[in-house]
Write a protein that holds these residues in place. Sequence first.
Motif: not given
Length: 88
Positions: A20, A64-67, A71-72, A74-76, A78-79
């Motif tokens: 992580s 996380l290069d989220a907006t 979004h963060a 969702a990306k977390a 997915k990752m």
Amino acid sequence: MPQGNPATRRDGTVPTNEKSILTAGETRVLLWCGNGKTSFEISRILGLSEHTVNHYIASAVRKLDATNRTHAIAKAIKMQIVDIEDIN
């Protein structure tokens, strides 16, 4: 230990993916965001200042290069940084 937090272990730690890029604090705050809590509510649950909670969110969003926080999360997921089953 806060009640109702499925992501917190009995010893008070938060399980995180070994690879992580987020700290345990950032992960814990994102999990609560994913459960629909506001920064104020998270600050009361975790015993942190609202400023610290917002700092953790902003840091996670940046890493996380989220907006935004949604979004963060969702990306977390997915990752595989957080497990979707920890979000109610």
